[in-house]
Design an enzyme around this catalytic site. Structure first.
Site, PDB file in Angstrom:
ATOM      1  N   CYS A  25       0.865  -1.176   0.000  1.00 50.17           N
ATOM      2  CA  CYS A  25       0.000   0.000   0.000  1.00 50.17           C
ATOM      3  C   CYS A  25       0.901   1.225   0.000  1.00 50.17           C
ATOM      4  O   CYS A  25       1.491   1.566   1.025  1.00 50.17           O
ATOM      5  CB  CYS A  25      -0.926   0.006   1.220  1.00 50.17           C
ATOM      6  SG  CYS A  25      -2.016   1.448   1.282  1.00 50.17           S
ATOM      7  N   GLU A  49      -3.759   1.018  -6.200  1.00 47.94           N
ATOM      8  CA  GLU A  49      -2.827  -0.034  -6.570  1.00 47.94           C
ATOM      9  C   GLU A  49      -2.713  -0.039  -8.082  1.00 47.94           C
ATOM     10  O   GLU A  49      -3.644   0.376  -8.782  1.00 47.94           O
ATOM     11  CB  GLU A  49      -3.290  -1.388  -6.046  1.00 47.94           C
ATOM     12  CG  GLU A  49      -2.213  -2.455  -6.040  1.00 47.94           C
ATOM     13  CD  GLU A  49      -0.948  -2.024  -5.338  1.00 47.94           C
ATOM     14  OE1 GLU A  49       0.013  -1.634  -6.038  1.00 47.94           O
ATOM     15  OE2 GLU A  49      -0.912  -2.054  -4.101  1.00 47.94           O
TER      16      GLU A  49
END
Length: 223
Positions: free
Chosen positions: A2, A104
């Site tokens: 992340c 992402e």
């Protein structure tokens, strides 16, 4: 992994969602939060849950150089009890990093495509985090944090093999409580965040640069 996330939620909604008793920092909406920037976290203090500011990228209290934090913005859940940087915070310095969603980059025939992932519910996300406080003679202490990551659930697997450890509302209280016994066993028994409660869509490559921080970063790319 992340490496970028979003928080645009208002203060009142954050307070209600995470039972915040004390506000030490009010975050402004941010649509492209990157490592080394300030983030909003919830920490359990003696007076209850406290909303505070921390630098994203954990600086261990024993570090000689705070620049180490730029490389420690994620911590793998599988090795929290083993890594020197995370072992101590894992025992007693746990926090929630507050987010409305995260980015992402999916590998496709068109190259890496930025995707915005968020919950289908209206409640903000409580991402499992660890924190530490670094001090240096003659300088202000720096409170910093890292986001814990875990293996991807079925929904995330086509996008990436890792994802932030998203906690349910019940799990959040257990994670924040420093007195929780056998925290490592509790963590290893957690099921992945439910796939059916997540959604994702492609966004502009503007998000590739942390300098771009506007609502356009989370708007869907037109077909």
């Amino acid at each position: 992994m992340c490496g970028r996330f979003v928080l645009y939620r208002g203060l009142e909604e954050i307070q209600e969602a995470f039972d915040v008793q004390q506000v030490r920092w009010e975050p402004e909406p941010s649509y492209n939060i990157a490592p080394t920037q300030d983030v909003a976290v919830v920490v359990q203090r003696e007076t209850g849950n406290s909303l505070e500011k921390m630098r994203w990228g954990l600086i261990p209290f024993w570090a000689k150089d705070p620049k180490i934090g730029s490389r420690m913005f994620n911590a793998r859940s599988e090795t929290l009890g083993e890594k020197p940087s995370f072992k101590r915070p894992f025992k007693s310095q746990r926090c929630l990093v507050i987010a409305d969603g995260f980015f992402e980059w999916a590998k496709t025939d068109r190259g890496k495509i930025p995707m915005f992932i968020r919950p289908k519910s209206e409640r903000p996300l409580g991402l499992a985090g660890l924190y530490d406080v670094w001090t240096s003679p003659g300088a202000e202490p720096i409170a910093s944090c890292t986001i814990v990551t875990t293996r991807a659930n079925d929904f995330m697997q086509p996008i990436h093999d890792r994802m932030p450890l998203i906690l349910s509302q019940v799990q959040e209280a257990t994670w924040l409580d420093a007195a929780t016994p056998n925290i490592a066993e509790w963590l290893s028994a957690l099921a992945p965040y439910p796939s059916q409660e997540m959604e994702a869509y492609e966004v502009s490559r503007r998000v590739n640069s942390p300098q771009n921080n506007s609502i356009e970063c989370i708007q869907p790319v037109a077909d």
